[in-house]
Write a protein that holds these residues in place. Structure first.
Motif, PDB file in Angstrom:
ATOM      1  N   UNK A 206     -43.531 -46.158 -58.676  1.00  0.00           N
ATOM      2  CA  UNK A 206     -42.790 -45.819 -59.891  1.00  0.00           C
ATOM      3  C   UNK A 206     -41.988 -47.027 -60.390  1.00  0.00           C
ATOM      4  N   UNK A 207     -41.606 -47.025 -61.671  1.00  0.00           N
ATOM      5  CA  UNK A 207     -40.814 -48.140 -62.206  1.00  0.00           C
ATOM      6  C   UNK A 207     -39.341 -48.054 -61.828  1.00  0.00           C
ATOM      7  N   UNK A 208     -38.940 -46.936 -61.212  1.00  0.00           N
ATOM      8  CA  UNK A 208     -37.549 -46.752 -60.807  1.00  0.00           C
ATOM      9  C   UNK A 208     -37.463 -46.468 -59.310  1.00  0.00           C
ATOM     10  N   UNK A 209     -36.327 -46.785 -58.718  1.00  0.00           N
ATOM     11  CA  UNK A 209     -36.118 -46.490 -57.303  1.00  0.00           C
ATOM     12  C   UNK A 209     -35.990 -44.979 -57.104  1.00  0.00           C
ATOM     13  N   UNK A 210     -36.542 -44.501 -55.990  1.00  0.00           N
ATOM     14  CA  UNK A 210     -36.524 -43.080 -55.678  1.00  0.00           C
ATOM     15  C   UNK A 210     -35.228 -42.718 -54.955  1.00  0.00           C
ATOM     16  N   UNK A 211     -34.585 -41.677 -55.426  1.00  0.00           N
ATOM     17  CA  UNK A 211     -33.355 -41.195 -54.794  1.00  0.00           C
ATOM     18  C   UNK A 211     -33.673 -40.215 -53.677  1.00  0.00           C
ATOM     19  N   UNK A 212     -34.599 -39.282 -53.939  1.00  0.00           N
ATOM     20  CA  UNK A 212     -34.950 -38.280 -52.935  1.00  0.00           C
ATOM     21  C   UNK A 212     -36.364 -37.765 -53.162  1.00  0.00           C
ATOM     22  N   UNK A 213     -36.979 -37.288 -52.056  1.00  0.00           N
ATOM     23  CA  UNK A 213     -38.311 -36.695 -52.086  1.00  0.00           C
ATOM     24  C   UNK A 213     -38.265 -35.391 -51.312  1.00  0.00           C
ATOM     25  N   UNK A 214     -38.938 -34.364 -51.831  1.00  0.00           N
ATOM     26  CA  UNK A 214     -38.909 -33.055 -51.186  1.00  0.00           C
ATOM     27  C   UNK A 214     -39.604 -33.053 -49.835  1.00  0.00           C
ATOM     28  N   UNK A 215     -40.575 -33.954 -49.657  1.00  0.00           N
ATOM     29  CA  UNK A 215     -41.315 -34.007 -48.401  1.00  0.00           C
ATOM     30  C   UNK A 215     -40.581 -34.893 -47.384  1.00  0.00           C
ATOM     31  N   UNK A 216     -40.154 -34.331 -46.252  1.00  0.00           N
ATOM     32  CA  UNK A 216     -39.386 -35.111 -45.266  1.00  0.00           C
ATOM     33  C   UNK A 216     -40.190 -36.196 -44.573  1.00  0.00           C
ATOM     34  N   UNK A 217     -41.532 -36.135 -44.678  1.00  0.00           N
ATOM     35  CA  UNK A 217     -42.385 -37.127 -44.028  1.00  0.00           C
ATOM     36  C   UNK A 217     -42.667 -38.338 -44.920  1.00  0.00           C
ATOM     37  N   UNK A 234     -57.650 -32.142 -42.969  1.00  0.00           N
ATOM     38  CA  UNK A 234     -57.781 -30.688 -42.859  1.00  0.00           C
ATOM     39  C   UNK A 234     -56.574 -29.994 -43.477  1.00  0.00           C
ATOM     40  N   UNK A 235     -55.381 -30.611 -43.370  1.00  0.00           N
ATOM     41  CA  UNK A 235     -54.199 -30.040 -44.007  1.00  0.00           C
ATOM     42  C   UNK A 235     -54.387 -29.991 -45.519  1.00  0.00           C
ATOM     43  N   UNK A 236     -54.971 -31.069 -46.068  1.00  0.00           N
ATOM     44  CA  UNK A 236     -55.170 -31.120 -47.515  1.00  0.00           C
ATOM     45  C   UNK A 236     -56.227 -30.114 -47.955  1.00  0.00           C
ATOM     46  N   UNK A 237     -57.377 -30.073 -47.256  1.00  0.00           N
ATOM     47  CA  UNK A 237     -58.478 -29.218 -47.688  1.00  0.00           C
ATOM     48  C   UNK A 237     -58.180 -27.740 -47.480  1.00  0.00           C
ATOM     49  N   UNK A 238     -57.430 -27.403 -46.414  1.00  0.00           N
ATOM     50  CA  UNK A 238     -57.148 -26.002 -46.119  1.00  0.00           C
ATOM     51  C   UNK A 238     -55.868 -25.510 -46.790  1.00  0.00           C
ATOM     52  N   UNK A 239     -54.929 -26.414 -47.045  1.00  0.00           N
ATOM     53  CA  UNK A 239     -53.665 -26.031 -47.653  1.00  0.00           C
ATOM     54  C   UNK A 239     -53.141 -27.164 -48.533  1.00  0.00           C
ATOM     55  N   UNK A 240     -53.758 -27.384 -49.708  1.00  0.00           N
ATOM     56  CA  UNK A 240     -53.348 -28.483 -50.587  1.00  0.00           C
ATOM     57  C   UNK A 240     -51.884 -28.419 -50.991  1.00  0.00           C
ATOM     58  N   UNK A 241     -51.289 -27.232 -50.922  1.00  0.00           N
ATOM     59  CA  UNK A 241     -49.889 -27.083 -51.321  1.00  0.00           C
ATOM     60  C   UNK A 241     -48.945 -27.877 -50.415  1.00  0.00           C
ATOM     61  N   UNK A 242     -49.428 -28.256 -49.218  1.00  0.00           N
ATOM     62  CA  UNK A 242     -48.597 -29.058 -48.324  1.00  0.00           C
ATOM     63  C   UNK A 242     -48.252 -30.413 -48.928  1.00  0.00           C
ATOM     64  N   UNK A 243     -49.092 -30.890 -49.851  1.00  0.00           N
ATOM     65  CA  UNK A 243     -48.859 -32.194 -50.461  1.00  0.00           C
ATOM     66  C   UNK A 243     -48.146 -32.092 -51.805  1.00  0.00           C
ATOM     67  N   UNK A 244     -47.568 -30.919 -52.094  1.00  0.00           N
ATOM     68  CA  UNK A 244     -46.732 -30.807 -53.283  1.00  0.00           C
ATOM     69  C   UNK A 244     -45.506 -31.710 -53.130  1.00  0.00           C
TER      70      UNK A 244
END
Length: 250
Positions: A206-217, A234-244
């Motif tokens: 991104x063009x700006x510094x990130x303050x926070x991300x919802x994903x702790x990893x 397998x996490x992506x194919x079986x549960x794509x919502x994990x990468x929201x």
């Protein structure tokens, strides 16, 4: 030769674990580039000679470095595309600016594939997976093994949407009931075995510094302008919502 490239990519995804990376590079004006990259070096190390034979490669032509566009492929398949439903044709049209690149060198065990497109605004990226699904309905010469969509099997189980307003960035995946049922039916079968050693990585700049991300990893670059999130495929194919993701900028 294009169909052989696509056949190669089908083998790549179906036969062995690979590393997939989803890249988004956002510029200050909100435009940028989107890319899917596949690293199949492990596959080439295992089946390099056989792969060369499948592609009809000669002893004096061991390396491949090729680039072609979806627009070229769609021109060749225009009669088949015209037979699709209007909404499918519209979905496919979103893919026409994608450029495909493939590099293969058995001597160095290198096999890299990428599919990228420019965008005017991040929100325009929504609906890409619907376009991939529509490609699967092409008939005639565009059978499963020579279909551009075949290489993305397992990656189009959800509807993806993106939103960026300069203050925040959102990546959202919604899994359809039909896709989820299919995934669950094969959850202990071949698909799970195929992708067990694969990884799916999000890498967003991104063009700006990130303050926070919802994903702790999520991992940050030194300037906090690039974030990386990595999951087993397998996490992506079986549960794509994990990468929201929900990203907030400073």
């Amino acid at each position: 030769m294009k169909s052989k490239f696509l056949l190669l990519l089908t083998f790549l995804v179906v036969l062995v674990g690979c590393n997939f990376t989803e890249n988004i590079d956002v510029q200050p004006d909100g435009s940028g580039t989107f890319a899917i990259e596949v690293d199949g070096g492990g596959f080439l190390a295992m089946a390099g000679d056989k792969l060369g034979n499948e592609l009809g490669m000669k002893n004096n032509a061991k390396a491949i470095d090729s680039t072609f566009s979806f627009k070229q492929i769609f021109e060749e398949k225009k009669d088949s595309i015209a037979k699709l439903a209007p909404e499918q044709q519209e979905a496919i049209k979103k893919l026409e600016n994608f450029v495909m690149k493939i590099k293969m060198n058995p001597e160095t065990q290198q096999l890299l594939f990428s599919m990228n497109t420019p965008f005017k605004k991040v929100n325009d990226l929504g609906g890409l997976m619907e376009g991939v699904s529509a490609l699967k309905d092409l008939k005639g010469k565009s059978e499963k093994n020579s279909n551009p969509a075949a290489m993305l099997e397992g990656m189009n189980n959800a509807q993806l949407s993106f939103n960026y307003d300069g203050k925040s960035f959102v990546r959202k995946a919604i899994v359809s009931k039909e896709a989820l049922s299919k995934i669950n039916a094969d959850s202990t079968g071949m698909a799970k075995m195929i992708f067990a050693s694969s990884k799916y990585t999000l890498r967003y700049h991104f063009p700006k510094a990130v303050k926070s991300v919802s994903n702790p990893d999520a991992m940050f670059s030194a300037d906090r302008k690039t974030i990386t999130v990595e999951y087993p495929f397998t996490d992506y194919s079986e549960n794509p919502e994990k990468l929201n993701l929900n990203v907030v900028f400073e």
